[in-house]
Design a protein around this motif. Structure first.
Motif, PDB file in Angstrom:
ATOM      1  N   VAL A 146      -0.615  43.387 -17.039  1.00  0.00           N
ATOM      2  CA  VAL A 146      -0.341  43.334 -18.478  1.00  0.00           C
ATOM      3  C   VAL A 146      -1.439  42.534 -19.174  1.00  0.00           C
ATOM      4  CG1 VAL A 146       1.257  42.574 -20.254  1.00  0.00           C
ATOM      5  CG2 VAL A 146       2.143  43.498 -18.104  1.00  0.00           C
ATOM      6  N   PRO A 147      -2.097  43.126 -20.190  1.00  0.00           N
ATOM      7  CA  PRO A 147      -3.139  42.382 -20.905  1.00  0.00           C
ATOM      8  C   PRO A 147      -2.551  41.205 -21.676  1.00  0.00           C
ATOM      9  CG  PRO A 147      -2.672  44.433 -22.042  1.00  0.00           C
ATOM     10  CD  PRO A 147      -1.915  44.496 -20.728  1.00  0.00           C
ATOM     11  N   VAL A 148      -3.283  40.131 -21.735  1.00  0.00           N
ATOM     12  CA  VAL A 148      -2.868  38.938 -22.473  1.00  0.00           C
ATOM     13  C   VAL A 148      -3.806  38.748 -23.659  1.00  0.00           C
ATOM     14  CG1 VAL A 148      -2.498  36.449 -22.412  1.00  0.00           C
ATOM     15  CG2 VAL A 148      -1.916  37.851 -20.418  1.00  0.00           C
ATOM     16  N   ARG A 149      -3.236  38.712 -24.824  1.00  0.00           N
ATOM     17  CA  ARG A 149      -4.042  38.565 -26.036  1.00  0.00           C
ATOM     18  C   ARG A 149      -3.646  37.289 -26.771  1.00  0.00           C
ATOM     19  NH1 ARG A 149      -2.687  44.197 -26.189  1.00  0.00           N
ATOM     20  NH2 ARG A 149      -4.516  45.495 -25.822  1.00  0.00           N
ATOM     21  N   LYS A 150      -4.584  36.729 -27.484  1.00  0.00           N
ATOM     22  CA  LYS A 150      -4.309  35.537 -28.278  1.00  0.00           C
ATOM     23  C   LYS A 150      -4.164  35.925 -29.752  1.00  0.00           C
ATOM     24  CE  LYS A 150      -6.493  32.029 -25.373  1.00  0.00           C
ATOM     25  NZ  LYS A 150      -7.467  30.905 -25.330  1.00  0.00           N
TER      26      LYS A 150
END
Length: 452
Positions: free
Chosen positions: A2-6
């Protein structure tokens, strides 16, 4: 995986600098000292927006901002508006008190607590307030006066901040109104492009509203007006759409960061009757007379007298109204009309930096023939100038042709008033011979029954 974005961090959406808001509040404190006020309980949404940037429609329920003589602020509002205040205004969480929403709770219960917190505890303490605000209905107003009885003396200063501060616009405010003037002109042009006999009014509405949204604008503070046929004499919105016929009247506003500019036109369709042509000619003379009367140092009542005099001298006394405009600025529902109006006896004196909508209206109630021109103007050092750049043309095609000669930069706003992503659709203006719609026509009204 799962991509983690800020996510982007929270940032206040202020449309003026903190320094300009502070300067406005400093001037308010000087007025309060002049009026011998210990504090001010603001309930007008226009006041809250002007002094802090707080942007909400939550004023339909009771909310108030107490402004103490030392500059401290306390906002009383409902829970949904805590986040609204933190996002749109200079207020911090410590400045906000959340009132209860429970059934049967007293909406003004926190007001005495706030006053006591600031040492307001005697009838000798004078507190300004705004009883003509939408928030203070008769019922809520009575609850408020009961709640503060014995703690202070409430002093009606409903128009103090409007008359002394908000009426004269800063340069940053003016740029927002100039952007609104550009949008309202563009909206008229796009509406008139589709305003051919038999067109559906809803298509014109789409162009008016869409233009403002595409240009980064807001909903106006009240409904726009678009009426046609024998309804073209109406000067209020009412529900229902029809196909346009004979004539169309548009009185609409664009708002940018809540700063309004208005425009008004009646356009004859399928030819121009002798009466409609003469009414339009007188409208233009009335507008010139009204603008000549709007000068610094002169009472605003002079503007109405000019409008009325020209109508009366030309035999249109029974067709004119008893007002011909009002102040414009950052206003909220239910109306974009700000204080004061151009009416007989209005003694407010014009000053450089004031902005007004001048509406010149004549209505023949026998044939339901309408005629109107209106534009937003700015008071200058020696007179006033129109913020709209469209001339007063008789026909639809003439107005479209005039728009071809107008440049965006003519309006005087800057790149700061253009939003990232703003995408105004242009309009194809080639619509045949410019004067093809400017021909004489007459209607047989012998069996016509008008509304009157």
């Amino acid at each position: 995986m799962v991509p983690v974005r800020k996510p982007e961090s929270f940032k206040k959406a202020l449309h003026f600098t903190v320094e300009e808001f502070q300067e406005r509040r400093n001037r308010a404190l000087a007025l309060m000292e002049r009026e011998n006020l210990d504090g001010f309980l603001m309930t007008k949404q226009e006041s809250l927006y002007y002094f802090t940037g707080f942007d909400t429609f939550g004023y339909v329920f009771f909310q108030a901002m107490y402004f103490h003589r030392d500059g401290r602020i306390r906002l009383i509002t409902r829970a949904p508006d805590l986040r609204q205040a933190l996002y749109t205004s200079i207020l911090e969480k410590k400045d906000v008190m959340i009132r209860p929403d429970d059934a049967g709770s007293n909406p003004v219960a926190l007001v005495p607590e706030v006053l006591k917190e600031f040492g307001i505890n005697s009838p000798s303490k004078r507190i300004g307030y705004e009883p003509n605000s939408c928030t203070l209905t008769l019922q809520i107003g009575q609850l408020l006066l009961q709640a503060v009885e014995g703690l202070c003396t409430m002093v009606d200063h409903s128009n103090l901040f409007t008359r002394e501060l908000r009426l004269v616009k800063s340069e940053t405010e003016m740029r927002k109104i100039r952007k609104a003037a550009y949008l309202v002109d563009f909206a008229l042009v796009r509406a008139l492009k589709v305003a051919k006999p038999g067109a559906y009014e809803g298509d014109l509405w789409r162009e008016i509203v869409g233009t403002v949204y595409e240009g980064g604008g807001d909903d106006p503070a009240n409904e726009n007006i678009l009426v046609s046929g024998n309804k073209a004499v109406l000067t209020r919105y009412s529900t229902g759409r029809s196909r346009i016929d004979r004539q169309v009247t548009l009185e609409h506003a664009a708002a940018y960061k809540h700063y309004h500019a208005c425009l008004m036109r009646t356009i004859p369709l399928n030819g121009v009757t002798k009466l409609a042509r003469r009414m339009h000619e007188v409208n233009v003379i009335q507008m010139r007379a009204a603008m000549d009367a709007l000068k610094p140092g002169k009472p605003l009542g002079d503007v109405f007298e000019a409008y009325a005099r020209v109508a009366d001298e030309n035999g249109f006394k029974d067709m004119r109204l008893n007002a011909c405009g009002y102040s414009m600025g950052a206003t909220f529902s239910p109306t974009w009309m700000d204080y004061p109006m151009f009416v007989r006896g209005q003694d407010v004196v014009a000053k450089k930096g004031m902005v007004f909508f001048i509406h010149i209206i004549l209505m023949d109630m026998v044939t339901d023939t309408a005629s109107s021109v209106g534009q937003t103007v700015e008071v200058t050092e020696d007179g006033c100038v129109s913020l709209s750049k469209l001339p007063f043309c008789v026909t639809r095609r003439q107005t479209l042709a005039a728009w071809k000669k107008i440049r965006k930069q003519d309006y005087g706003f800057t790149a700061e008033e253009e939003d990232d992503g703003e995408n105004l659709r242009d309009v194809e203006l080639s619509d045949g011979d410019v004067d093809a719609e400017d021909y004489d026509v007459e209607y047989d009204f012998s069996e016509y029954q008008g509304a009157s």
